[in-house]
Design an enzyme around this catalytic site. Structure first.
Site, mmCIF file in Angstrom:
data_model
loop_
_atom_site.group_PDB
_atom_site.id
_atom_site.type_symbol
_atom_site.label_atom_id
_atom_site.label_comp_id
_atom_site.label_asym_id
_atom_site.label_seq_id
_atom_site.Cartn_x
_atom_site.Cartn_y
_atom_site.Cartn_z
ATOM 1 N N HIS A 57 27.035 -24.022 -37.142
ATOM 2 C CA HIS A 57 25.591 -23.527 -36.780
ATOM 3 C C HIS A 57 24.762 -24.032 -37.847
ATOM 4 C CE1 HIS A 57 26.346 -19.909 -39.530
ATOM 5 N NE2 HIS A 57 25.023 -20.209 -39.694
ATOM 6 N N ASP B 231 32.855 -21.804 -35.378
ATOM 7 C CA ASP B 231 31.631 -22.215 -35.956
ATOM 8 C C ASP B 231 32.149 -22.698 -37.503
ATOM 9 O OD1 ASP B 231 29.205 -22.199 -37.134
ATOM 10 O OD2 ASP B 231 28.926 -19.927 -37.035
ATOM 11 N N SER C 156 23.966 -19.875 -44.734
ATOM 12 C CA SER C 156 25.338 -20.077 -43.972
ATOM 13 C C SER C 156 26.160 -21.137 -44.502
ATOM 14 C CB SER C 156 24.719 -20.169 -42.440
ATOM 15 O OG SER C 156 24.025 -19.015 -42.111
#
Length: 257
Positions: free
Chosen positions: A77, A114, A207
């Site tokens: 992502h 992910d 992230s």
């Protein structure tokens, strides 16, 4: 810029909606922290030489882990834009030992999970820039329940804080997926969660950063989500479980233990 919001399933049709999750980099901008560690401690130089800062040329930051001289592991992502500048060996995020620009043609996203790889120019290892080892195939069934691990990255020390660009680390305890599912309603097998105690955990901006065990210094998680209610709300933080992706990593990079 890719934006993903993860919605968890309802526990039962008649029950109230389970708490939602959100990718840390996609927290609302009013609360956004370009980093990932809340209530951590400052990292000394060389504390986590495998951690890289990733500035994607769509305008956002993520984190990643060096797993080989030519590979970085991050979250899918995160990947986007026409390329990324990789910051190596930075204790102060933008004061790296060196940087490399990598075009989007060297991004490899997993087809359904992910997690992503970035092929980087060959880097030599020393005390400030080094790889972290993956778990071995013999550990693929280890759930790491109650193991202690460390997450390192850059950013705010609490929800909505200013940006201290100095690397922060937090020591976190891994929990069984059943404990994570008790909060969110369900958790996929490819997720590994940590318990958020006294506000210590991951947060917005970076992230894709690492979760590394104290015992053996193995990369077991890639930062994926926090509770949408906030990083310090007490909801567990979730990571892609690296042991679920050892075959995929080996097939694309040749790295295996």
């Amino acid at each position: 810029m890719k934006v993903f919001i993860t919605l968890l399933a309802l526990a039962v049709a008649s029950a109230a909606a389970a708490p939602k999750t959100v990718h840390p980099k996609d927290l609302p901008r009013t609360n956004k922290i370009e980093g990932r560690i809340t209530n951590g401690y400052p990292a000394e130089e060389g504390k986590a030489p495998y951690t890289v800062g990733l500035y994607f040329h769509g305008g956002w930051w993520c984190g990643g882990s060096i797993i080989d001289n030519t590979w970085v592991l991050t979250a899918s992502h995160c990947t986007g834009g026409d390329g990324v500048t990789v910051y190596f060996g930075a204790t102060w995020r933008t004061n790296a030992q060196f940087t490399h620009y990598v075009g989007s043609g060297d991004f490899i996203d997993h087809s359904s999970e992910d997690i992503a790889l970035i092929r980087i120019p060959h880097v030599d290892f020393y005390h400030m820039v080094n790889k972290v080892e993956l778990p071995s195939f013999n550990d693929r069934n280890n759930d790491y329940n109650e193991w202690w691990a460390v997450a390192c990255g850059w950013g705010g020390t609490y929800d909505g804080s200013p940006l201290p660009d100095y690397m922060q680390c937090a020591d976190l305890q891994i929990i069984h997926n059943s404990e994570c599912a008790a909060y969110y309603g369900s958790v996929a097998d490819n997720i590994i969660c940590i318990r958020v105690v006294d506000g210590k955990g991951t947060c917005g901006g970076d992230s894709g950063g690492p979760l590394v065990t104290h015992d053996g210094n193995k990369l077991v998680g890639v930062t994926n989500f926090v509770a949408a209610a906030g990083c310090q709300s007490g909801g567990p933080a979730g990571f892609q479980r690296v042991t679920s992706h050892l075959d995929w990593i080996r097939d694309h990079t040749g790295i295996a233990y």
